[in-house]
Scaffold this active site. Structure first.
Site, PDB file in Angstrom:
ATOM      1  N   HIS A   1     -49.845  49.722  -6.453  1.00  0.00           N
ATOM      2  CA  HIS A   1     -49.788  50.763  -7.479  1.00  0.00           C
ATOM      3  C   HIS A   1     -51.098  51.543  -7.614  1.00  0.00           C
ATOM      4  O   HIS A   1     -51.110  52.709  -7.999  1.00  0.00           O
ATOM      5  CB  HIS A   1     -49.419  50.132  -8.826  1.00  0.00           C
ATOM      6  CG  HIS A   1     -48.751  51.068  -9.773  1.00  0.00           C
ATOM      7  ND1 HIS A   1     -47.726  50.676 -10.611  1.00  0.00           N
ATOM      8  CD2 HIS A   1     -48.925  52.378 -10.027  1.00  0.00           C
ATOM      9  CE1 HIS A   1     -47.321  51.715 -11.342  1.00  0.00           C
ATOM     10  NE2 HIS A   1     -48.044  52.756 -10.999  1.00  0.00           N
TER      11      HIS A   1
ATOM     12  N   TYR B   1     -43.839  49.313 -15.043  1.00  0.00           N
ATOM     13  CA  TYR B   1     -42.999  50.155 -15.904  1.00  0.00           C
ATOM     14  C   TYR B   1     -42.176  49.319 -16.883  1.00  0.00           C
ATOM     15  O   TYR B   1     -41.692  49.843 -17.886  1.00  0.00           O
ATOM     16  CB  TYR B   1     -42.040  51.009 -15.081  1.00  0.00           C
ATOM     17  CG  TYR B   1     -42.666  52.021 -14.163  1.00  0.00           C
ATOM     18  CD1 TYR B   1     -44.040  52.298 -14.189  1.00  0.00           C
ATOM     19  CD2 TYR B   1     -41.881  52.723 -13.248  1.00  0.00           C
ATOM     20  CE1 TYR B   1     -44.594  53.230 -13.327  1.00  0.00           C
ATOM     21  CE2 TYR B   1     -42.430  53.665 -12.394  1.00  0.00           C
ATOM     22  CZ  TYR B   1     -43.790  53.904 -12.432  1.00  0.00           C
ATOM     23  OH  TYR B   1     -44.334  54.836 -11.568  1.00  0.00           O
TER      24      TYR B   1
ATOM     25  N   ASP C   1     -37.159  55.066  -7.691  1.00  0.00           N
ATOM     26  CA  ASP C   1     -38.552  54.613  -7.695  1.00  0.00           C
ATOM     27  C   ASP C   1     -38.876  53.990  -9.045  1.00  0.00           C
ATOM     28  O   ASP C   1     -38.758  54.640 -10.086  1.00  0.00           O
ATOM     29  CB  ASP C   1     -39.485  55.800  -7.447  1.00  0.00           C
ATOM     30  CG  ASP C   1     -40.943  55.427  -7.675  1.00  0.00           C
ATOM     31  OD1 ASP C   1     -41.522  54.768  -6.792  1.00  0.00           O
ATOM     32  OD2 ASP C   1     -41.493  55.767  -8.742  1.00  0.00           O
TER      33      ASP C   1
ATOM     34  N   LYS D   1     -43.432  48.863  -7.125  1.00  0.00           N
ATOM     35  CA  LYS D   1     -44.878  48.781  -6.934  1.00  0.00           C
ATOM     36  C   LYS D   1     -45.429  47.484  -7.522  1.00  0.00           C
ATOM     37  O   LYS D   1     -44.964  47.017  -8.570  1.00  0.00           O
ATOM     38  CB  LYS D   1     -45.568  49.975  -7.627  1.00  0.00           C
ATOM     39  CG  LYS D   1     -44.984  51.323  -7.280  1.00  0.00           C
ATOM     40  CD  LYS D   1     -45.598  52.431  -8.113  1.00  0.00           C
ATOM     41  CE  LYS D   1     -44.823  53.717  -7.982  1.00  0.00           C
ATOM     42  NZ  LYS D   1     -43.503  53.639  -8.663  1.00  0.00           N
TER      43      LYS D   1
END
Length: 294
Positions: free
Chosen positions: A108, A50, A45, A75
């Site tokens: 997200h 990120y 994931d 996401k």
């Protein structure tokens, strides 16, 4: 070993336990994901926000595993909401990951004050699913009211709602709403890693005496007990760590069973105190950021 799976509402199966890379620096991500895959994880994931999708993709490419052996989830960040922008967000993520298709693509956050943008983003996910570019779609940090607004205006029920769930913050209203709609709840921060209570009223979940007692009775660690709690209650969990021993420890949760009384005792630890941002407070002004091209 064979990892138990969860069947999503698209008919796609997903490993019951995944490996997350939230807050993992890009220069550590490649090695951490390689370690996780070596231990046996088959679900990774990540997220555009990120900043480590490229390194996840590099670890996948050098793993020696066939593409179909690893379930990949990422996401779309709020800055890329809107129908066309979200379609392009898929291209950016797929390019960084080095993949032709993504197994699970989710939004997200909700944008409560600009929900039309959220709806347009989700409609783009529906298109990507219809076109075969993703195998399942979902959302993250959606509260019951957000789900109601989404379901009233779109065609497909999300497969996943990824939310903060751990023994100190269960979100029972979200769990109930997800179950009513056939949505799998996916737990981020599943052992309470970001929620070590700052006012001193509660310590770390890892030091909780109830969890510690249950762990001792099973000859397991507190982290393993918490992950087992999620799995037995039907949630998918995505623990994260960059420490090889903990990555392996978090995966070793399939050889024991908690009793109904033990599950209830962990449920009773809920404080109702959220560790992450309140989903109602998410705005582009506060949280918007540019997501680089692939």
């Amino acid at each position: 070993m064979t990892i138990p799976t969860i069947t999503l509402n698209t008919g796609v199966t997903m490993p019951a336990l995944g490996y997350g890379v939230f807050q993992t620096p890009p220069d550590q991500t490649r090695a951490a994901v390689a370690t996780a895959l070596g231990v046996g994880y088959r679900h990774i994931d990540t997220a555009a926000a990120y900043g480590n999708e490229r390194q996840v993709g590099e670890a996948l490419a050098t793993s020696g595993l066939a593409r179909e052996e690893v379930f990949v989830e990422t996401k779309v960040w709020i800055s890329d909401y809107g129908y066309d922008r979200t379609l392009h967000a898929f291209d950016k993520s797929a390019g960084k990951l080095g993949l032709a298709h993504i197994d699970l693509l989710i939004l997200h956050q909700a944008l409560p004050g600009e929900f039309d943008r959220t709806l347009d983003a989700y409609r783009a996910l529906e298109t990507l699913l219809t076109d075969g570019k993703v195998r399942a779609i979902g959302v993250s940090n959606f509260m019951p009211g957000h789900l109601d607004r989404l379901l009233a205006a779109t065609h497909l029920v999300p497969s996943i709602n990824q939310v903060e769930v751990h023994p100190y913050f269960r979100q029972p209203d979200v769990l109930t709403a997800d179950a009513e709609h056939g949505i799998v709840t996916q737990a981020w921060s599943p052992i309470g890693g970001i929620t070590f209570y700052r006012n001193g009223s509660r310590g770390s979940t890892l030091e909780d005496p109830t969890i510690g007692r249950i762990a001792a009775e099973h000859g397991r660690t507190p982290a393993q007990v918490m992950l087992r709690w999620h799995l037995q209650q039907g949630r998918q969990a995505i623990p994260k760590s960059v420490t090889p021993s903990r990555i392996a420890e978090n995966f070793d949760v399939f050889g024991f069973e908690l009793t109904a009384d033990e599950l209830a005792a962990i449920d009773a630890l809920d404080t109702g105190v959220r560790g992450g941002p309140d989903p109602e407070d998410i705005t582009l002004e506060t949280y918007g950021r540019d997501i680089p091209e692939a």
